[in-house]
Design a protein around this motif. Structure first.
Motif, mmCIF file in Angstrom:
data_model
loop_
_atom_site.group_PDB
_atom_site.id
_atom_site.type_symbol
_atom_site.label_atom_id
_atom_site.label_comp_id
_atom_site.label_asym_id
_atom_site.label_seq_id
_atom_site.Cartn_x
_atom_site.Cartn_y
_atom_site.Cartn_z
ATOM 1 N N UNK A 57 -38.600 45.876 -5.236
ATOM 2 C CA UNK A 57 -38.404 47.316 -5.002
ATOM 3 C C UNK A 57 -36.937 47.664 -5.189
ATOM 4 N N UNK A 104 -39.914 50.012 0.739
ATOM 5 C CA UNK A 104 -39.851 51.272 1.482
ATOM 6 C C UNK A 104 -41.095 52.115 1.206
ATOM 7 N N UNK A 105 -41.857 52.395 2.251
ATOM 8 C CA UNK A 105 -43.112 53.126 2.056
ATOM 9 C C UNK A 105 -43.516 53.798 3.351
ATOM 10 N N UNK A 106 -44.053 54.999 3.205
ATOM 11 C CA UNK A 106 -44.578 55.695 4.394
ATOM 12 C C UNK A 106 -45.780 54.960 4.973
ATOM 13 N N UNK A 159 -38.087 59.757 -0.652
ATOM 14 C CA UNK A 159 -38.772 59.229 0.531
ATOM 15 C C UNK A 159 -37.943 59.621 1.749
ATOM 16 N N UNK A 180 -34.191 50.971 -3.853
ATOM 17 C CA UNK A 180 -33.985 52.258 -3.179
ATOM 18 C C UNK A 180 -32.570 52.740 -3.425
ATOM 19 N N UNK A 211 -44.792 52.201 8.395
ATOM 20 C CA UNK A 211 -43.739 52.716 9.265
ATOM 21 C C UNK A 211 -43.335 51.702 10.320
ATOM 22 N N UNK A 240 -43.409 47.448 11.599
ATOM 23 C CA UNK A 240 -43.362 46.116 10.997
ATOM 24 C C UNK A 240 -44.689 45.376 11.128
ATOM 25 N N UNK A 296 -36.724 56.148 -3.749
ATOM 26 C CA UNK A 296 -37.080 54.855 -4.315
ATOM 27 C C UNK A 296 -37.502 55.098 -5.759
ATOM 28 N N UNK A 331 -36.266 57.126 7.171
ATOM 29 C CA UNK A 331 -37.015 56.274 8.093
ATOM 30 C C UNK A 331 -37.817 55.192 7.388
ATOM 31 N N UNK A 332 -38.017 55.361 6.075
ATOM 32 C CA UNK A 332 -38.770 54.348 5.319
ATOM 33 C C UNK A 332 -37.888 53.170 4.905
ATOM 34 N N UNK A 333 -36.594 53.355 5.048
ATOM 35 C CA UNK A 333 -35.644 52.332 4.585
ATOM 36 C C UNK A 333 -35.341 51.352 5.706
ATOM 37 N N UNK A 334 -35.324 50.094 5.365
ATOM 38 C CA UNK A 334 -34.850 49.110 6.339
ATOM 39 C C UNK A 334 -33.836 48.173 5.689
ATOM 40 N N UNK A 361 -42.553 46.178 5.355
ATOM 41 C CA UNK A 361 -41.499 47.177 5.554
ATOM 42 C C UNK A 361 -40.103 46.628 5.259
#
Lengths: 371, 251
Positions: free
Chosen positions: B219, A273-275, B155, B221, A278, A280, B193, B158-161, A269
């Protein structure tokens, strides 16, 4: 309640020609003792590229060595990464069957999908796909084990009809588990009739609710295998010593070292970025546990660290919320000297295990473990 | 134990770091920021030399290539382009900022004076197209970084960190060199993304010399979000492990 031991096989830097052998030798010595003492199972993870944190990339071979050194302990292949870039499902089925045969039917088969970018990226696996491939693997592998011949046209893999050989020694097949790290995976486990190989995350109340939900769903599940493995297992740390201060001091060091090592790894994570990711995953979850609010001794609630009385209390609390098994991590980066690890196992068997029914301790603990 | 950063001399790496005047900083609430963030694995044997000894390299080593356009701020519209090396301060994931370029002189002064941000003047360009987002950073008329996100795909925020960052600065109160931690808050209104591409990267322009070698792009985004740049809550001694050398700033 049953108690097992669990290995990541972390190897501290600086590495020399003996470092990894020393860690493996120590682990095998611990396993042999744990078997004598009445521990129920030994589990080994599958991890790749996780410098220092885990040098356990071929757990089926380590577990074969464990099986050869033990008489009663079950061997937990936990978890096998069910992602085709890591493992072809046919090879997974074959290797697991051989391990079950050579261990005399003692295999527990754990499944999962990896949660680190280090590993997923290393195999060039697509993080978006891992939940789907895991699902496909766990539906197919029991069929490979139980059908004389198996053929399949699928999404992650396909194969013409072949006899996947050998077949497991246990009939119809070994118990199946799934690593529960992401929220909701306990539901995946229950719906498929698989054991929940979970963590000590969240409060006892939260854990109790999750277990209750798991039990409710698994009662009406559609099992992927030929039977339902309705069991909840958790992972914990173990260091106990009759002297409270020694127990706390070395135990806290074990927690801190694990925490430190785990945090250096890049979770899926963090970078992708991926569903599909969600949360860690395992590492930060365990890390939070290990760094959570502590009692007067600075040991987080529910962690099996300290003198036997405190460790007994922690285990009893897990039992009270419905946990069937606890698998203990005994060391991290060899921070606890081997003799102390062995002594901790003996102390646990002597003072804690007898307080639990079916722990295997009644027969073994009283006289076992003399060394 | 884990590896440590092996930067030979933090003072040589940043001889004249910006000076943080005070840790009581009036937050900036920046609405509608556009951020493109590309992550790529880099050669760890080299990039360890870009991290102060206080920090641990992540496993695997990777870098963050980040371009942000703020349509409005107390200093007006500005864009910033920067490169960070992923690391750990103790157990916390952080991006160590090598260099930043900003296209608005007033904003550059504010970022340097308030947060001690290591910013140089430059030009920042970002454009969105239906098939891609392009971001470009130039210094003295020469492109030093150009990123693209191709095949845009929606996306969830919430998928982003994003990681908090740390950079070298000087603490005016005692004149000491510190690693200042910036932990913005992000509220996402859009997240995408796509397929990442680095068209240009001049490592030397970002102070990395030969030590930042991209090996495996991970990756990319693109987000639109509100960003709050608040107080500096922690800073570290760059020469001591973060466990020993971290100071919490009084609220």
């Amino acid at each position: 309640m049953k108690f097992g031991i669990f290995y990541e096989l972390s190897v501290p830097r600086p590495w020399d020609g003996e470092s990894e052998k020393r860690v493996y030798d120590n682990a095998l010595e611990q396993v042999a003792l744990a078997d004598e003492l009445g521990f129920d199972s030994v589990w080994a993870v599958e991890h790749h590229f996780l410098e220092e944190y885990s040098h356990c990339s071929a757990p089926e071979i380590f577990l074969t060595a464990c099986a050869m050194r033990t008489k009663k302990m079950r061997v937990g292949h936990g978890i096998v990464v069910c992602v085709p870039e890591f493992n072809h499902p046919i090879r997974v089925a074959e290797r697991a069957a051989v391990l079950d045969i050579v261990s005399g039917g003692r295999l527990e088969f754990g499944t999962g999908r990896s949660a680190t970018w280090v590993e997923l990226g290393g195999f060039r696996a697509n993080p978006d796909e891992t939940k789907k491939t895991w699902d496909e693997f766990v539906r197919c592998i029991p069929k490979m084990w139980t059908q004389e011949r198996f053929g399949y046209e699928g999404r992650a893999f396909s194969m013409p009809t072949r006899a996947v050989l050998p077949k497991p020694y246990q009939k119809p097949h070994p118990p199946m588990w799934v690593a529960v790290t992401s929220p909701g995976t306990e539901i995946d486990a229950a719906e498929r009739g698989m054991g929940s190989l979970g963590l000590t995350f969240g409060s006892f109340k939260e854990q109790e609710d999750k277990i209750s939900n798991y039990r409710r769903i698994i009662a009406n599940c559609e099992p992927v295998g030929q039977f339902v493995n309705n069991q909840v297992s958790t992972v914990n740390f173990l260091f106990t010593h009759e002297d409270t201060e020694t127990g706390n001091k070395h135990g806290r060091r074990l927690l801190g070292t694990f925490n430190f090592l785990a945090s250096q790894l890049v979770a899926a994570r963090e970078t992708y970025p991926s569903k599909s990711y969600q949360s860690l995953g395992l590492l930060p979850t365990l890390r939070r546990e290990a760094a959570g609010p502590g009692d007067d001794a600075g040991v987080p609630e529910g962690i099996a660290i300290g003198d036997p009385e405190r460790v007994l209390r922690a285990c009893k609390m897990w039992e009270s919320v419905g946990v069937d098994r606890i698998n203990f991590l005994l060391n991290a980066n060899e921070t606890v000297p081997q003799e102390m690890v062995l002594n901790s196992l003996r102390t646990f068997a002597k003072h804690v295990m007898p307080h639990f029914q079916d722990s295997g301790a009644q027969a073994a603990a009283a006289g076992g473990g003399g060394r | 134990m884990p590896r440590y950063g092996s930067m030979a001399d933090v003072r040589a790496f940043m001889p004249n770091p910006p000076e943080i005047q005070t840790f009581k900083i009036e937050p900036w609430k920046l609405k509608g920021a556009q951020i493109i963030n590309l992550l790529a694995e880099v050669n760890g044997e080299k990039s360890d030399a870009l991290l102060p000894k206080a920090m641990h390299p992540s496993i695997p080593s990777y870098a963050m290539f980040n371009v942000t356009v703020y349509p409005d701020s107390p200093a007006g519209k500005f864009g910033i382009g920067e490169v960070r090396v992923a690391s750990r301060a103790g157990v916390r994931p952080r991006g160590f900022v090598l260099r930043s370029f900003v296209d608005n002189e007033a904003a550059r002064r504010e970022l340097a004076n308030r947060w001690g941000y290591p910013v140089a003047p430059g030009d920042v360009y970002m454009r969105t197209f239906h098939d891609r987002v392009v971001a470009r950073v130039s210094s003295q008329g020469r492109v030093v970084l150009e990123l693209e996100m191709l095949d845009r795909d929606y996306i969830s925020g919430g998928d982003i960190q994003y990681l908090s960052s740390m950079h070298l600065a000087r603490n005016k109160a005692d004149g000491k060199l510190i690693l200042a931690q910036i932990d913005p808050e992000w509220t996402f209104s859009r997240a995408e993304r796509g397929r990442p591409r680095i068209n240009t990267f001049d490592a030397s322009a970002f102070g990395a010399g030969d030590n930042l070698v991209v090996e495996n792009i991970i990756s990319v985004s693109y987000t639109i979000c509100d960003v709050t740049l608040g107080n500096i809550r922690y800073y570290c001694d760059p020469d001591k492990p973060a466990f020993q050398g971290t100071t919490q700033v009084a609220a």
